[in-house]
Design an enzyme around this catalytic site. Structure first.
Site, mmCIF file in Angstrom:
data_model
loop_
_atom_site.group_PDB
_atom_site.id
_atom_site.type_symbol
_atom_site.label_atom_id
_atom_site.label_comp_id
_atom_site.label_asym_id
_atom_site.label_seq_id
_atom_site.Cartn_x
_atom_site.Cartn_y
_atom_site.Cartn_z
ATOM 1 N N HIS A 62 21.262 5.307 19.484
ATOM 2 C CA HIS A 62 21.216 6.789 19.102
ATOM 3 C C HIS A 62 21.839 7.684 20.530
ATOM 4 O O HIS A 62 22.806 8.264 20.829
ATOM 5 C CB HIS A 62 21.172 7.722 17.863
ATOM 6 C CG HIS A 62 20.808 7.163 16.951
ATOM 7 N ND1 HIS A 62 22.275 7.215 16.004
ATOM 8 C CD2 HIS A 62 20.056 6.659 16.072
ATOM 9 C CE1 HIS A 62 21.599 6.146 14.988
ATOM 10 N NE2 HIS A 62 20.454 6.573 14.726
ATOM 11 N N ALA A 112 -4.330 -6.142 12.189
ATOM 12 C CA ALA A 112 -3.891 -4.853 12.156
ATOM 13 C C ALA A 112 -3.503 -4.797 13.786
ATOM 14 O O ALA A 112 -4.293 -5.080 14.879
ATOM 15 C CB ALA A 112 -5.485 -4.025 11.661
ATOM 16 N N ARG A 157 0.693 -11.755 19.666
ATOM 17 C CA ARG A 157 0.360 -13.280 20.177
ATOM 18 C C ARG A 157 0.083 -13.606 18.962
ATOM 19 O O ARG A 157 -0.764 -13.858 18.629
ATOM 20 C CB ARG A 157 -0.070 -13.888 21.633
ATOM 21 C CG ARG A 157 1.224 -12.713 22.892
ATOM 22 C CD ARG A 157 0.342 -13.169 24.077
ATOM 23 N NE ARG A 157 1.414 -13.258 24.843
ATOM 24 C CZ ARG A 157 2.075 -11.431 25.735
ATOM 25 N NH1 ARG A 157 0.855 -10.765 24.987
ATOM 26 N NH2 ARG A 157 2.309 -10.804 26.587
ATOM 27 N N ASN A 213 0.778 -1.472 0.067
ATOM 28 C CA ASN A 213 -0.365 0.029 0.500
ATOM 29 C C ASN A 213 0.831 1.329 0.053
ATOM 30 O O ASN A 213 1.916 1.718 0.325
ATOM 31 C CB ASN A 213 -1.085 0.048 1.562
ATOM 32 C CG ASN A 213 -2.130 -0.716 1.165
ATOM 33 O OD1 ASN A 213 -2.033 -1.564 0.119
ATOM 34 N ND2 ASN A 213 -2.975 -0.788 2.138
#
Length: 206
Positions: free
Chosen positions: A86, A130, A150, A54
């Site tokens: 960093h 999602a 999970r 996408n």
């Protein structure tokens, strides 16, 4: 005139690798076209056949991403580095590095809003739901979700559930006879049938 301009931009981007931002913004290539473009010009390690990405997918370190055949990336984020290194280097005076490849193997899908961290292998034949946050490898043939991600179920169970739902949909004959994944002439009828099924008066009262 606009169509001609879009075709010119697309041709230029596809053949030279330049003007990618214009190609993305004005031509809005589909997921398959964008995956091919990213594979050729976007610096990805490799992209398998039939993969799609996408336009909203965020890949922070393209060289650290390998996609197998028939992999789908929704509007997710794929990290190939840990930014915290960093801060650690500045705090401790060290010179550390923290990167890692993400290997998404054949027939796997990463859903909308999911985050995949470095040093992760997904699949094959797996699904990241999602919003999931993937911190470790996803076993073959599994569906994962949550934060941290999970195992929810197997891919076989997911397919079984989808088939059972489809058996009740009154528009499946249209889907089965549709030419390809999307038919603009058929779409309005499909949308109307879906809306009636889920929100129509008969369904509501039932």
């Amino acid at each position: 005139m606009i169509g001609l301009l879009k075709r010119a931009i697309a041709h230029y981007a596809k053949t030279t690798g330049r003007g990618t931002s214009l190609y993305k913004k004005f031509c809005k290539p589909d997921g398959y076209e964008w995956a091919q473009h990213m594979g050729r010009w976007g610096g990805l390690h490799s992209v398998g056949k039939g993969a799609w990405i996408n336009l909203g997918c965020n890949i922070t370190d393209p060289a650290m991403l390998r996609l197998g055949d028939n992999v789908g990336l929704s509007d997710c984020t794929i990290f190939g580095h840990d930014g915290i290194v960093h801060v650690i280097n500045a705090r401790d005076g060290t010179k550390l590095d923290s990167v890692g490849g993400v290997d998404i193997r054949a027939n796997s899908f990463v859903g909308h809003g999911a985050i995949v961290m470095p040093r992760v292998t997904i699949g094959p034949d797996s699904v990241v739901a999602a919003g999931a946050v993937v911190l470790r490898d996803v076993p073959p043939g599994m569906v994962v979700g949550g934060n941290p991600a999970r195992v929810i179920c197997t891919m076989e169970t997911l397919v079984k559930n989808i088939k059972e739902r489809c058996a009740e949909y009154p528009w499946m004959s249209l889907i089965e006879n549709r030419d390809g994944l999307f038919d603009p002439e058929l779409e309005p009828k499909l949308q109307a049938m879906r809306a009636e099924y889920f929100f129509g008066e008969e369904q509501h009262n039932g």
